[in-house]
Structure formats: structure tokens, C-alpha cells
Design an enzyme around this catalytic site. Structure first.
Site, PDB file in Angstrom:
ATOM      1  N   GLN A 149      14.730   7.407   5.415  1.00  0.00           N
ATOM      2  CA  GLN A 149      14.540   6.119   6.096  1.00  0.00           C
ATOM      3  C   GLN A 149      15.671   5.878   7.109  1.00  0.00           C
ATOM      4  O   GLN A 149      15.435   5.347   8.188  1.00  0.00           O
ATOM      5  CB  GLN A 149      14.502   4.994   5.054  1.00  0.00           C
ATOM      6  CG  GLN A 149      14.001   3.657   5.595  1.00  0.00           C
ATOM      7  CD  GLN A 149      12.534   3.706   5.985  1.00  0.00           C
ATOM      8  OE1 GLN A 149      11.768   4.472   5.405  1.00  0.00           O
ATOM      9  NE2 GLN A 149      12.139   2.919   6.973  1.00  0.00           N
ATOM     10  N   VAL A 184      10.454   0.008  12.354  1.00  0.00           N
ATOM     11  CA  VAL A 184      10.926   0.877  11.263  1.00  0.00           C
ATOM     12  C   VAL A 184      11.971   0.095  10.464  1.00  0.00           C
ATOM     13  O   VAL A 184      12.969  -0.367  11.023  1.00  0.00           O
ATOM     14  CB  VAL A 184      11.542   2.182  11.818  1.00  0.00           C
ATOM     15  CG1 VAL A 184      12.073   3.050  10.678  1.00  0.00           C
ATOM     16  CG2 VAL A 184      10.516   2.953  12.633  1.00  0.00           C
ATOM     17  N   ALA A 185      11.702  -0.088   9.183  1.00  0.00           N
ATOM     18  CA  ALA A 185      12.612  -0.896   8.351  1.00  0.00           C
ATOM     19  C   ALA A 185      13.971  -0.227   8.215  1.00  0.00           C
ATOM     20  O   ALA A 185      14.074   1.008   8.203  1.00  0.00           O
ATOM     21  CB  ALA A 185      11.996  -1.118   6.987  1.00  0.00           C
ATOM     22  N   SER A 197      12.878  -0.876   3.266  1.00  0.00           N
ATOM     23  CA  SER A 197      11.515  -0.378   3.480  1.00  0.00           C
ATOM     24  C   SER A 197      10.800  -0.275   2.149  1.00  0.00           C
ATOM     25  O   SER A 197      11.358   0.211   1.162  1.00  0.00           O
ATOM     26  CB  SER A 197      11.546   1.003   4.122  1.00  0.00           C
ATOM     27  OG  SER A 197      10.242   1.572   4.073  1.00  0.00           O
ATOM     28  N   HIS A 203       8.686   1.785   1.549  1.00  0.00           N
ATOM     29  CA  HIS A 203       8.551   3.217   1.260  1.00  0.00           C
ATOM     30  C   HIS A 203       9.674   3.715   0.349  1.00  0.00           C
ATOM     31  O   HIS A 203       9.507   4.704  -0.343  1.00  0.00           O
ATOM     32  CB  HIS A 203       8.517   4.026   2.560  1.00  0.00           C
ATOM     33  CG  HIS A 203       7.216   3.874   3.285  1.00  0.00           C
ATOM     34  ND1 HIS A 203       6.096   4.593   2.947  1.00  0.00           N
ATOM     35  CD2 HIS A 203       6.853   3.074   4.316  1.00  0.00           C
ATOM     36  CE1 HIS A 203       5.102   4.254   3.748  1.00  0.00           C
ATOM     37  NE2 HIS A 203       5.524   3.330   4.589  1.00  0.00           N
ATOM     38  N   GLU A 218       0.311  -3.385  10.645  1.00  0.00           N
ATOM     39  CA  GLU A 218       0.193  -1.957  10.306  1.00  0.00           C
ATOM     40  C   GLU A 218      -1.078  -1.745   9.493  1.00  0.00           C
ATOM     41  O   GLU A 218      -1.086  -1.935   8.268  1.00  0.00           O
ATOM     42  CB  GLU A 218       1.415  -1.495   9.503  1.00  0.00           C
ATOM     43  CG  GLU A 218       2.704  -1.512  10.312  1.00  0.00           C
ATOM     44  CD  GLU A 218       3.870  -0.833   9.595  1.00  0.00           C
ATOM     45  OE1 GLU A 218       3.699  -0.423   8.427  1.00  0.00           O
ATOM     46  OE2 GLU A 218       4.931  -0.713  10.209  1.00  0.00           O
ATOM     47  N   HIS A 235      -0.696   0.844   6.446  1.00  0.00           N
ATOM     48  CA  HIS A 235       0.296   0.698   5.371  1.00  0.00           C
ATOM     49  C   HIS A 235      -0.252  -0.209   4.263  1.00  0.00           C
ATOM     50  O   HIS A 235      -0.508  -1.391   4.482  1.00  0.00           O
ATOM     51  CB  HIS A 235       1.594   0.115   5.947  1.00  0.00           C
ATOM     52  CG  HIS A 235       2.682  -0.089   4.928  1.00  0.00           C
ATOM     53  ND1 HIS A 235       3.868   0.628   4.949  1.00  0.00           N
ATOM     54  CD2 HIS A 235       2.768  -0.922   3.863  1.00  0.00           C
ATOM     55  CE1 HIS A 235       4.631   0.231   3.935  1.00  0.00           C
ATOM     56  NE2 HIS A 235       3.986  -0.706   3.268  1.00  0.00           N
TER      57      HIS A 235
HETATM   58 ZN   LIG Z   1       4.352   2.366   5.948  1.00  0.00          ZN
END
Ligand SMILES: [Zn+2]
Length: 268
Positions: free
Chosen positions: A155, A177-178, A183, A185, A235, A238
Site C-alpha cells: 500500500q 489510493v489510501a 486502506s 485492503h 469505485e 471495490h
Molecule cells: Zn479496492
């Protein structure tokens, strides 16, 4: 003698007649007692049966309440609709530093994904995500997991690349983008499907997800009309695992995770 005999005979006949009458009376009384007692005992049985039906219903209700299980993903091999994970991770709620040390990950089987660089998902989400992709594929829809869990390190690289792309503006980069640790993710509770790209919205995979993802506990995490609240761009690709009953309620109420958590707090 002859006269006496005739009288005696008459007395004997009367006695026999009376005896038969008495016997019939006794039989009738015995039969009545038997019939009445069996009716009464049947009524009693029914009451007992009714009582036992009521008590078994009561205990069933109690069992259902007691058995609501939010911690086991599977019950007897079947997805548990009450299993949930409402962990909120966003720009304001970063993950605890040691999160990755305790995280239990499982590799998603190759048939369910189209990316070999990132392959893992949090272990409790594994049965839900694989069941979902399997069903989509059975329905003739080519849904595949593109990007599930990403480590803090990955990340960090992605975020730094995005900062470079937008000319060094970290806040602007963070809407796409976190930042590492913020994130979803990094939690292993979500996945991007097929491609991390706007094109996903126009696919049959997206349509299938919109219709069926809640049955597997997944919600569209960053909807078009919630960007102000989530702080993340729309998104379509996602999707976040929250739990089957939670996902259904969120969709019914039209709430994103930030709103839904507030809603639950207000309710209590
Ligand atoms: Zn994502």
C-alpha cells in the site's frame, strides 16, 4: 304339587329375568364409566400435547435468540448470515500498528482470481468470497478476484506512486489510493473484482454483484452518491465484506459503512 311347581317355575323365571336385567345394568354402567374415563383422559392428553407444543415453541424461540452467532463464519458448513465484521477503516480511522501481525490470511484458489500478485483474504471472509465467485461463475458471469488483501508495504508503494502522479499532493492522492494503514485492503476484508477500473461498472460482473453480492455479505463500499462521506472516489469494483444480514440492511437503508455505523450507534 303341580300348582306349586308352576309357581316355583314362575319365581325362577322372574329371578332369571331380574338377574339378566341386573347384569345388563352392570354392563351398561361399566361401559359408561369406561367411555367417560377414556374421553376425560384424551382431553388430558391433548392438554399435555398442547402444553408440550407451546413449551417446545418457547424453547425454540429462546434457542434462536441464544444461538444468534456473530462470530463463526460457518454453521454446519453453511454461510452464517449473522456472522459480521463492521470494522471501519478510512482516512480518519487507521488500522492499529500491529494489525498485520495478528491477521490470519488464506490464499484464494486460482480458479477464483485473475491476478497472481495479490492472492490472500482474511480467513473468515474466505468462505463468503469463494462461494460468491463460484455462484457468479455458475450463473455464466466471469467474476474474478483481482486485488484482495494488500500489505502495508505494498500500500505504501501504491500510495507513493499516486502522490508522484498528482504532483506531490498527498491529500489529493489519498482520495484515489489510501494512505498505508488506512486502506481497507490492509484488513483483508475487501476485494477489487476483475479490474480496478471504471470500466467495471459497464460489465455483467458489476450487474451481478449489484444484484447478488449482499447474499454473500458484500456491499459496494464507495458508492457514487457517498463520496463526501467516505472520502473516496466512486469505485464500482471495490466490495467490502460486512456480513449477509448487515449487507442486506445497509442496502435496504441506503447507507454506506460510515453512515451505517452512526445509525447503529444512534439506535443503541
Ligand atoms: Zn479496492
Amino acid at each position: 304339587m303341580g300348582k306349586k311347581t308352576a309357581r316355583q317355575k314362575a319365581i325362577i323365571r322372574r329371578n332369571i329375568f331380574l338377574s339378566i336385567c341386573a347384569l345388563i345394568l352392570v354392563l351398561v354402567i361399566a361401559l359408561s364409566v369406561f367411555v367417560i374415563s377414556s374421553i376425560v383422559s384424551n382431553l388430558g392428553d391433548n392438554d399435555e400435547k398442547n402444553d408440550s407444543v407451546i413449551s417446545s415453541q418457547t424453547s425454540k424461540t429462546e434457542e434462536t435468540v441464544e444461538k444468534k452467532n456473530t462470530t463463526d463464519p460457518l454453521i454446519d458448513g453453511i454461510l452464517n448470515p449473522d456472522f459480521e465484521n463492521l470494522m471501519l477503516i478510512n482516512g480518519k480511522n487507521p488500522l492499529p500498528e500491529n494489525y498485520e501481525d495478528t491477521l490470519k490470511l488464506v490464499t484464494i484458489d486460482e480458479i477464483y482470481r485473475n491476478n497472481n500478485n495479490v492472492t490472500d483474504i482474511e480467513e473468515t471472509v474466505y468462505p463468503f468470497i469463494t462461494a460468491m465467485v463460484k455462484k457468479a461463475n455458475e450463473d455464466g458471469v466471469n467474476l474474478k478476484v483481482w486485488s484482495p488483501f494488500r500489505s502495508y508495504a505494498i500500500q505504501k508503494i501504491l500510495f507513493e506512486k499516486q502522490v508522484e502522479r498528482v504532483g506531490g499532493d498527498e491529500d489529493k492522492a489519498a482520495t484515489v489510493v489510501a494512505r498505508p494503514g488506512t486502506s481497507e485492503h490492509n484488513t483483508g476484508l475487501c476485494a477489487d473484482f476483475n479490474m480496478a477500473d471504471d470500466k467495471f461498472e459497464a460489465t455483467e460482473m458489476y450487474n451481478w454483484m449489484m444484484e447478488n453480492a449482499e447474499d454473500y455479505g458484500f456491499v459496494l463500499r464507495y458508492p457514487k452518491d457517498k463520496t463526501e462521506i467516505t472520502g473516496v472516489i466512486y469505485e464500482s469494483w471495490h466490495w467490502r465484506f460486512v456480513g449477509i444480514n448487515r449487507a442486506k440492511e445497509m442496502n435496504k437503508l441506503g447507507l454506506c459503512l460510515e453512515e451505517y455505523i452512526e445509525y447503529l450507534e444512534d439506535k443503541n
